[in-house]
Design an enzyme around this catalytic site. Structure first.
Site, mmCIF file in Angstrom:
data_model
loop_
_atom_site.group_PDB
_atom_site.id
_atom_site.type_symbol
_atom_site.label_atom_id
_atom_site.label_comp_id
_atom_site.label_asym_id
_atom_site.label_seq_id
_atom_site.Cartn_x
_atom_site.Cartn_y
_atom_site.Cartn_z
ATOM 1 N N LYS A 140 0.838 -1.203 0.000
ATOM 2 C CA LYS A 140 0.000 0.000 0.000
ATOM 3 C C LYS A 140 0.872 1.252 0.000
ATOM 4 C CE LYS A 140 -2.713 0.934 3.767
ATOM 5 N NZ LYS A 140 -2.476 2.334 4.198
ATOM 6 N N ARG A 186 2.867 5.915 -3.244
ATOM 7 C CA ARG A 186 4.016 6.721 -3.691
ATOM 8 C C ARG A 186 4.256 6.575 -5.185
ATOM 9 N NH1 ARG A 186 4.363 5.648 1.575
ATOM 10 N NH2 ARG A 186 5.678 6.919 2.951
ATOM 11 N N ARG A 208 -8.187 12.417 12.113
ATOM 12 C CA ARG A 208 -6.725 12.221 12.145
ATOM 13 C C ARG A 208 -6.000 13.542 11.904
ATOM 14 N NH1 ARG A 208 -5.209 7.026 8.866
ATOM 15 N NH2 ARG A 208 -3.313 7.331 10.091
ATOM 16 N N SER A 244 7.595 9.628 11.910
ATOM 17 C CA SER A 244 6.485 9.341 10.996
ATOM 18 C C SER A 244 6.953 9.470 9.562
ATOM 19 C CB SER A 244 5.335 10.312 11.264
ATOM 20 O OG SER A 244 4.518 10.405 10.118
ATOM 21 N N ASP A 290 2.289 -0.761 11.917
ATOM 22 C CA ASP A 290 0.973 -1.259 11.501
ATOM 23 C C ASP A 290 0.731 -2.700 11.944
ATOM 24 O OD1 ASP A 290 0.393 1.181 10.358
ATOM 25 O OD2 ASP A 290 1.174 0.612 8.399
ATOM 26 N N LYS A 346 -4.171 6.389 14.477
ATOM 27 C CA LYS A 346 -4.319 5.606 13.248
ATOM 28 C C LYS A 346 -5.800 5.599 12.828
ATOM 29 C CE LYS A 346 -0.015 4.819 12.827
ATOM 30 N NZ LYS A 346 0.704 5.548 11.776
HETATM 31 C C1 S3P Z 1 2.703 5.027 6.203
HETATM 32 C C2 S3P Z 1 3.309 5.395 7.364
HETATM 33 C C3 S3P Z 1 2.822 5.035 8.692
HETATM 34 C C4 S3P Z 1 1.833 3.867 8.622
HETATM 35 C C5 S3P Z 1 0.836 4.021 7.534
HETATM 36 C C6 S3P Z 1 1.525 4.143 6.187
HETATM 37 C C7 S3P Z 1 3.270 5.484 4.930
HETATM 38 O O1 S3P Z 1 2.167 6.156 9.254
HETATM 39 O O2 S3P Z 1 1.179 3.703 9.849
HETATM 40 O O3 S3P Z 1 -0.032 2.906 7.482
HETATM 41 O O4 S3P Z 1 2.930 4.919 3.868
HETATM 42 O O5 S3P Z 1 4.084 6.421 4.955
HETATM 43 P P1 S3P Z 1 3.022 7.298 10.036
HETATM 44 O O6 S3P Z 1 4.055 7.756 9.124
HETATM 45 O O7 S3P Z 1 2.053 8.389 10.363
HETATM 46 O O8 S3P Z 1 3.528 6.598 11.256
#
Ligand code: S3P
Length: 433
Positions: free
Chosen positions: A21, A26, A123, A167, A319, A346
């Site tokens: 995902k 991206r 969020r 993050s 996750d 989340k």
């Molecule tokens: C993600 C980063 C994570 C993750 C999310 C996907 C990403 O979140 O929990 O499911 O694709 O960059 P955070 O960057 O807010 O921790």
């Protein structure tokens, strides 16, 4: 939609878990930022990543869907089009946090409003609004921190930004904004988080460096991206892996799974708990490269011992932490997760929903401010668990059911389609469900 998952016989065979995902989001965003067509194979066909395709189309990219591949004809880095209406990010936090990074520095000006579902509206977006404002963009958000919010493009100045939390979404937003900012943008992470944006930017010909948690990006005239393949998602595979570890007699192989070291923290935790896993994971701390390594993973049922997950490990397994709670119920002794307050923001407050949900199935689990503590009790009775619209909670309930004594009914199983629409079919093909 209610679905029942009864105690299962051994899981056997091989599965190709859903496409990644994070990488799919991206791939679509970066392809939209280039001006030559990019062919993407293996793109995740799920609710979240379809929101990203719709968003890039709204911004002027053309998406051709044909067979196994997508061809994305982007607008170029500095030519995002004005959108006709509100850009609907659906349930996708990654889209909501990354896209503004591209839009904030569009030289033609313009403003875009992003909104999403009920969960997305809870969020926080102040975490990206703050660095983007420091760079010179204007962000107007509901209560200054929630969707709907509007990004108004302005000329951007590079900044050095110390992330308040590890993050990948905030880091990626700032790095994308750095592509159109004047000067060199630096992001400093407290702990490493998933690095797909950095790797893809390298593939796009951008100068990106990472030294001791400091990631720098230089502004760019154009991005050049060749064809891309999206491997399997370790976060989706984790549900199958956990099922195989927990259900007696199981032995399964996951094919084509991304093995990027910033994504396999869960597998490292699982190994520490005593699980038998065979696969070639990228070594921890591997230097930044444009490649996304892929592996085949062989997993067998086995006994587990409790473990402690500390803050530094949390972003590498964020996750999958709900699954650590589930595994802890079956492990000998205590399993503790600390430094994971991010779980509270989340798709649901995953400390509250996981603790309440598993407790309803018979778990001995307590919430803490930044994680949870589970006492291994030799298994789970079963019962009913609600997904609260959270895809990972729905799949957690299903796996719990297969390993439980009496079975589990999952309320809101349809949420799994956010990231893994083929989840139930894959489980069934392995002999579970
Ligand atoms: C993600 C980063 C994570 C993750 C999310 C996907 C990403 O979140 O929990 O499911 O694709 O960059 P955070 O960057 O807010 O921790």
């Amino acid at each position: 939609m209610k679905r029942r998952f009864d105690p299962s016989g051994a899981l056997r065979g091989s599965a190709r878990a859903a496409a990644d995902k994070s990488l799919s989001h991206r791939a679509a965003l970066l392809a939209a930022m280039t001006s030559d067509p990019v062919r993407v194979t293996g793109y995740l066909d799920a609710a979240d990543t379809n929101s990203t395709l719709a968003a890039v189309e709204a911004l002027g990219a053309l998406v051709e869907r044909g067979g196994d591949a997508l061809t994305i004809r982007g607008t170029g880095l500095r030519a995002a089009a004005p959108a006709a209406g509100v850009i609907d990010v659906g349930n996708a936090g990654t889209l909501m946090r990354l896209l503004p990074g591209w839009l904030a520095g569009q030289p033609g000006g313009g403003s875009w409003t992003l909104d999403g579902d009920e969960s997305i509206r809870r969020r926080p977006v102040d975490r990206i609004a703050e660095p983007l404002r420091l760079m010179g963009a204007r962000i107007d958000a509901r209560e200054d921190r929630f969707a709907p919010f509007t990004v108004t493009a302005s000329p951007l100045q590079a900044i050095e930004y110390v992330l308040p939390v590890a993050s990948a979404q905030i880091k990626s937003c700032v790095l994308l904004a750095g592509l159109t900012a004047a000067g060199e943008t630096a992001v400093i992470e407290p702990e490493p988080s998933r690095d797909h944006t950095e790797r893809l930017l390298l593939r796009c010909g951008v100068t990106v460096t990472r030294e001791e948690g400091r990631i720098c990006v230089c502004p760019q005239d154009e991005l050049e991206l060749r064809d891309l393949h999206v491997p399997g998602d370790p976060s989706s595979a984790a549900f199958l892996v956990a099922a195989a570890v927990l259900v007696r007699g199981s032995r399964i192989v996951i094919e084509g799974m991304a093995a990027n070291w910033t994504r396999v923290g869960f597998l490292r935790i699982l190994e520490r708990m005593g699980a038998v896993l065979v696969g070639e994971l990228e070594p921890h701390g591997a230097p930044l490269s444009p490649d996304e390594p892929v592996t085949e993973l062989d997993v067998a049922h086995g006994g587990l011992v409790g473990t402690t997950v500390e803050a530094a490990e949390v972003p590498l397994a964020i996750d999958e932490l709900p699954l650590v709670a589930l595994l802890g119920c079956f492990a000998e002794g205590e399993t503790v997760v600390r430094g994971a307050e991010e779980l509270r923001v989340k798709e649901t407050d995953r400390i509250a929903t996981v603790v309440d949900g598993l407790r309803g199935l018979g778990a001995e689990i307590e919430a803490t401010a930044d994680g949870f503590v589970v006492q291994g009790s030799g298994g789970l009775r079963g019962g009913t668990i609600a997904s609260h619209g959270d895809h990972r909670l729905a799949m957690l309930g299903a796996v719990a059911g297969l390993a439980s004594r009496d079975g589990v009914e999952v309320e809101g199983m349809e949420a799994a389609a956010v990231s893994y629409p083929g989840f139930e079919a894959d489980l069934a093909a392995l002999g579970g469900a």
